[in-house]
Design a protein around this motif. Structure first.
Motif, mmCIF file in Angstrom:
data_model
loop_
_atom_site.group_PDB
_atom_site.id
_atom_site.type_symbol
_atom_site.label_atom_id
_atom_site.label_comp_id
_atom_site.label_asym_id
_atom_site.label_seq_id
_atom_site.Cartn_x
_atom_site.Cartn_y
_atom_site.Cartn_z
ATOM 1 N N LYS B 29 0.778 -1.156 -0.089
ATOM 2 C CA LYS B 29 -0.156 0.025 0.123
ATOM 3 C C LYS B 29 0.799 1.263 0.059
ATOM 4 O O LYS B 29 2.031 1.236 0.389
ATOM 5 N N SER B 30 0.345 2.147 -0.742
ATOM 6 C CA SER B 30 1.056 3.397 -0.876
ATOM 7 C C SER B 30 1.180 4.108 0.727
ATOM 8 O O SER B 30 0.421 4.294 1.352
ATOM 9 N N SER B 33 -0.550 7.514 2.419
ATOM 10 C CA SER B 33 -1.593 8.018 2.737
ATOM 11 C C SER B 33 -1.654 7.606 4.359
ATOM 12 O O SER B 33 -2.649 7.492 5.132
ATOM 13 N N GLU B 34 -0.392 7.139 5.024
ATOM 14 C CA GLU B 34 -0.176 7.122 6.251
ATOM 15 C C GLU B 34 -0.577 8.371 7.248
ATOM 16 O O GLU B 34 -0.447 9.533 6.385
ATOM 17 N N PRO B 35 -1.422 8.548 8.035
ATOM 18 C CA PRO B 35 -1.636 10.031 8.631
ATOM 19 C C PRO B 35 -0.581 10.712 8.998
ATOM 20 O O PRO B 35 0.468 10.057 9.320
#
Lengths: 731, 731
Positions: B29-30, B33-35
């Motif tokens: 997963k990219s 997009s982690e907060p």
């Protein structure tokens, strides 16, 4: 309103992040492997948990009494004056409950301080007599209160005395000095030569010690203090039908004990925790902390005999009291018609001071997310005699709250976000000693509650706590009402119109040093509140509940006349516990800074009305002050505060009261450092330092005193600027 | 060691969590997009960034000089005494650079205070003359320093004067009072009747104001102050070959200007920020903040004429100085052989005090993760004349650091974890005013640096900053050496053996109020340091660099005799910037509490050696104190501190020095509240309050003075307990 908005924004932001996380990483994966700190970060108040708490603060099915009654009964079985064997028994009782494996706290311990106390001598009781010129004793004041039940007969009932009043044997003509205020002695001195006299004064109007400190400069050599039936009993005096045990009123022999010292905290270790590091016994005298002359409190039964036989002119109307005679000033001394004519009053006082170990009992429920942030709930434990209302009502409420919360913790149902510390303070009656010594060692806490119990909630606090008290009290039923909340009942008894909120219950401020909140507010600048249930002041003029500090403040008295069924205790426990959970669990601390600003604006408006015109004539401008940062700036800055993180906001809210501390603001007032809530003698609803400095300058007209007014304006301006910048967005 | 261990544990824990996250949710997963707050939480110092910073603090390829030289040249073009037109020019210069769109800070602004300053009158210069009984002027002291270059001829060069010494026209027989210490006047008074005399004193040994305050009680009516060639020039005196412009030594007409006031901060607004809220002009006199009698500083050229003609007995050996004559006490007055025989010395002092607006220039780089935590880097901006070393060396270093950091920020390469505030303080020379007024309004900062520049690094600080200074100085090359670090060079000049670390460079403590750190350490309890490059003290006895506070402290002087090539400036900029980045970026603050404990242990050991035996004879036990919580407990508790979160540890480390504050510890010493580092007159390497109280009690033998020793032991014990519990694991 602002805080609500902020809370909305913040919660939205946090929830959103979580939403993205879940959405992105998918719901199929087990949520148990999320790092635990992620859940922690967003932990907030759980309303279901509050409901559960409220229902667990139970009514017994057996007698439909609050089940905390047995705690109250246990705590009030024997007298438990500070450091007495009875006190030690309550220490053990509390430690046992707080260490209970099923309903106790995470930890509990005893914290001892070596403190300077004052006691009468059981072998040589204090004595007050009327003696004629040949030294014959014509009359002797009652040594102890009249017993009606075994409680009063207990050998540990301490003789009524004035703690910290010095030993001595003064003798002189008696005069009546009203409440012993400075103005009372000033007036009396115009008619009577006070040198060598004994003054009899009544409780009220001035602090206990002040009644002696004010008289001594005029030559008064001893002071008697009594409670006038007008001030406590709505005039009633007969114990055959009117007073306890027939009602809540004070029996004729009842005597209010009390501490006759000025400061809060141990007076031999000013600004230091009392750990055997005594400074000097001269210190107390040196700092005018204690009365310079002997003092003895007596019952109104004896005061009646003495006052009604006094000679001299009739005292003014507002000096008259509940006795069926004219209160004269005294010749000095007695009327020529009196059997006491030409006689003196003699005090034989054998009080002695001693350093003894006094204990706070401390307990903790550790926080799961922010264990280094503390919410403190405290109540003192020591009484003068059995102390059923003062303090055991509060202690039983605290114990019942800890039982319910402790059980939830032990069952793994709950752990607060922040740590909760419970404090059962020792030696409060001698001058708020246990709590003050505690604060002298500590510096990082959030909030403190206090409770006692009876017709409506009464709450005082710094203005920022108003909101959480309102919120909690709306969720609790008023005693004896199923559909009326504590809040709705409260607003009927006492209310005001707020510019922001409209009609709301009236909260008091924590000015002065009335109870254990003093050191937290005035010394450490910690947002605090003090809540209790109280009687209906439209139905009585009693200045306090009549058995206060007497041998009649017993379980029998409390259960018959203060809170039958202990329903008010239950309501206080529910309200206080609700508040406590909110303070400990809220993601954003429920402290409302705009309510603080509203109070400051009130104070400012009052100050402008009272002082501005006259200050202008002295070349001192308040306008400048207000432009340079008084309330206007405060609110503006508050409205600009949009910090992004809960921690930052919470630190700001928590530190708000700290910004009002100035250790140099009141060099003449020991222990007071909070520039908004410090004790004030001017009696004006505005900034205390300004009000007192203005009153002094107006009376002296000395330029230096006007400079001090100017100084207090600067102190205020800087404190309010500082508080505003504390709340402002970080630069 | 402990801190290292903690850092290891903590980093491991954080990295581990992240590891699990990535592992579980999958790497496919990219990661974008982690907060964003997840990356923030673990942001720490980036060593590559530090390398980049060091290389950007460049050497010019053209002349192989440090490229900050042009900043220094610009800052020293004209005299810039506080509030002068030159001062305003430097304000504008700094604002322009800090607001530069390519290399400036996030924001910069001017902060003004209305402060009480003192100036001579350009129309009526201060005058010192020798007058004979018929009022004829036999000799006149030089009004201004002798010019060698245009710098000294600039019309804004202020006449040498003693700021805050009162105006007046005292006249009297001259006496020589050595350094003007209390002991000097006491000794002198045994031989000479001091009533009505003028005293000539030399710099050193006592504070400037003290030279007048100590003499006035003996009847001294005026004071002259000069710098003896022995104390500054290794005895050299001739400007034809020996002194500047031929060397770094002070020319015969050079005069050290300075503030003759006692407190730090604006003296009309004690404990308050100076915002037009003047308290009272009497305040300064009232609090003994300023000399009670006129004072004038003069050059040694004139002092030579006056001292070598004095009559009376020869002064003791240690009072003798660099002149080729015997220093006599004075008859009082001159020798009968002298042309001045029977003449007086007369001072005509026209200093006047005035309130003027002085500016701090402030700048900020906002933090990305903890913008509400601040690291403060400051240096004062105002000089007495051109101020090439004091303060412009430090200002140019600060500007060069902000240029490099500002560029990295503007290019999006870096943003610190915490906010960095830069402060260019105004009116330091008048009593550390700008920085003190700043602190009187603020309360939540972390650290402060100071820098000036020349053979080895010199650093002072609270002990907890030692480690980060060592770390940074190991990464910077020493001036003129490629392979020797600043640290390795430093240890050759000044070192000590630490029980924990072995042989290390010797750091000083921040006792007293030597520079702008004073208000941060003593008033606010903020961990601070003060770093500079200094000369080789084995090669000269100069008490300070010779042009200090004179008209010779110019760019020419600095570039020829202090730091040719400005290589030391460059090394200081690299070291200070490295420290600054570490303080701002470290996940865990690089403050070492065990180093603090080591220093406290040293102090304790010294106190036991010096005082214990005598205290025992007074019934005061130090043993109790040490058991009840002195250093032993401190270290034990430190060893037990294993908190789990960086924030909590950082708060503890940051607040450590705050725990040592006690606003009631030194009622006689304005502004000092830090019980470990406060100013002390006893001159012992141990706790200042204890040392001073002991010295006083030993001299007076008053029981009350011994009580004060006891009190200081209690204050210390409580402060150290408090600091230890600040570091202990949360309860």
């Amino acid at each position: 309103m602002l805080k609500q908005a902020l809370l909305g924004v913040l919660c939205a932001a946090v929830v959103l992040s979580i939403g993205i996380l879940i959405g992105h990483f998918g719901i199929s994966k087990s949520s148990s492997s999320e790092p635990p700190w992620m859940k922690d970060v967003v932990k907030d108040v759980d309303e279901n948990l509050i409901k559960q708490f409220l229902s667990e603060v139970k009514t017994s099915e057996l007698d439909s009494f609050w089940i905390g009654v047995f705690l109250h009964r246990e705590l009030t079985k024997i007298p438990h004056m500070a450091t007495s064997p009875g006190d030690e028994q309550t220490v053990q009782f509390m430690l046992k409950r707080w260490k209970d494996p099923d309903s106790g706290l995470d930890d509990a311990w005893r914290q001892e301080y070596a403190v300077y106390l004052s006691f009468p001598d059981p072998e040589k009781p204090n004595k007050v007599t009327v003696v004629d010129p040949s030294d014959a004793e014509l009359y002797t004041v009652r040594e102890k209160e009249k017993p009606y039940y075994d409680d009063q007969r207990h050998p540990d009932v301490v003789q009524p005395y004035a703690a910290y009043a010095p030993a001595g044997h003064p003798r002189g003509k008696l005069v009546y000095a009203h409440q012993g205020k400075a103005a009372d002695y000033e007036l009396l001195n115009k008619t009577v030569d006070l040198r060598g006299t004994i003054a009899i004064t009544r409780y009220g109007g001035a602090g206990r010690a002040a009644k002696a400190i004010n008289g001594a400069p005029y030559g008064v050599v001893g002071v008697l203090v009594y409670t006038d039936p007008l001030d406590i009993n709505d005039g009633l005096m007969s114990d055959t039908s009117e007073t306890y045990p027939h009602s809540w009123y004070l029996p004729p022999s009842g005597v209010e004990r009390g501490s006759y010292s000025i400061p809060f905290g141990d007076m031999l270790t000013p600004y230091l925790a009392a750990k055997g590091n005594l400074v000097s016994k001269d210190m107390a005298t040196l700092w005018s902390f204690i009365p310079p002359i002997p003092v003895q409190p007596i019952g109104f039964e004896d005061a009646y005999k003495l006052i009604c036989d006094l000679g001299g002119d009739a005292a003014p109307n507002d000096w008259q009291g509940g006795f069926n005679c004219t209160y004269n000033y005294g010749g000095p001394g007695f009327n020529t018609d009196s059997v006491f004519n030409n006689s003196d009053v003699k005090l034989d006082i054998y009080n002695h001071e001693t350093v003894k170990n006094s204990s706070n009992v401390m307990g903790i429920i550790r926080g799961s997310v922010e264990p280094d942030r503390y919410v403190i709930y405290g109540n003192h434990r020591d009484s003068w005699v059995h102390g059923a209302i003062d303090p055991s009502s509060g202690t039983s409420v605290m114990l019942e709250i800890t039982r319910v919360l402790g059980s939830m913790v032990k069952q793994g149902k709950w752990r607060p976000r922040r740590s909760i510390i419970f404090g059962s303070w020792g030696a409060e009656e001698f001058g708020l000693i246990g709590s003050a010594e505690y604060t002298e060692g500590k510096l990082t806490h959030v909030l403190r509650l206090n409770s006692a119990a009876n017709a409506t909630l009464r709450a005082s606090g710094v203005p920022s706590v108003q909101n959480v008290i309102f919120q909690a009290s709306q969720q609790v039923s008023a005693p004896g009402h199923d559909s009326l909340s504590v809040y709705d009942n409260w607003i009927k008894y006492s209310n005001r119109t707020s510019p922001t909120h409209g009609l709301i219950p009236r909260m008091g401020y924590l000015t002065g040093a009335g109870s254990d909140y003093a050191a937290f507010v005035h010394y450490l600048g910690i947002a605090s509140m003090d809540i209790s249930y109280t009687y209906d002041r439209t139905k009585t003029n009693a200045r306090i509940y009549p058995a206060y500090h007497t041998a009649y403040d017993t379980f029998d008295y409390a259960s018959k006349y203060i809170d039958p069924g202990f329903v008010s205790h239950q309501a206080v426990a529910r309200t206080a516990g609700n508040i406590l959970i909110r303070l400990a669990d809220s993601l954003l601390l429920p402290l409302n800074c705009t309510d603080y600003a509203e109070s400051l604006e009130e104070y400012l408006k009052e100050a402008v009305t009272l002082y501005e015109a006259q200050l202008q004539t002295k070349g001192i401008s308040m306008g400048e002050r207000s432009e340079s940062g008084l309330t206007v700036a405060f609110c503006q800055k508050v409205n600009n505060c949009r910090p992004l993180k809960a921690r930052r906001i919470n630190d700001q809210l928590m530190l708000l009261d700290r910004a009002f501390l100035n250790p140099y603001a009141f060099p003449d007032q020991y222990g007071f450092r909070h520039v908004i809530w410090a004790s004030s003698s001017a009696g004006k609803p505005t900034f205390p330092g300004l009000a007192d400095a203005f009153a002094r300058a107006q009376s002296s007209e000395e330029p230096r005193d006007w400079e001090k007014v100017h100084y207090h304006l600067s102190v205020l301006s800087q404190a309010i600027d500082g508080a505003a910048s504390m709340l402002a967005e970080v630069i």
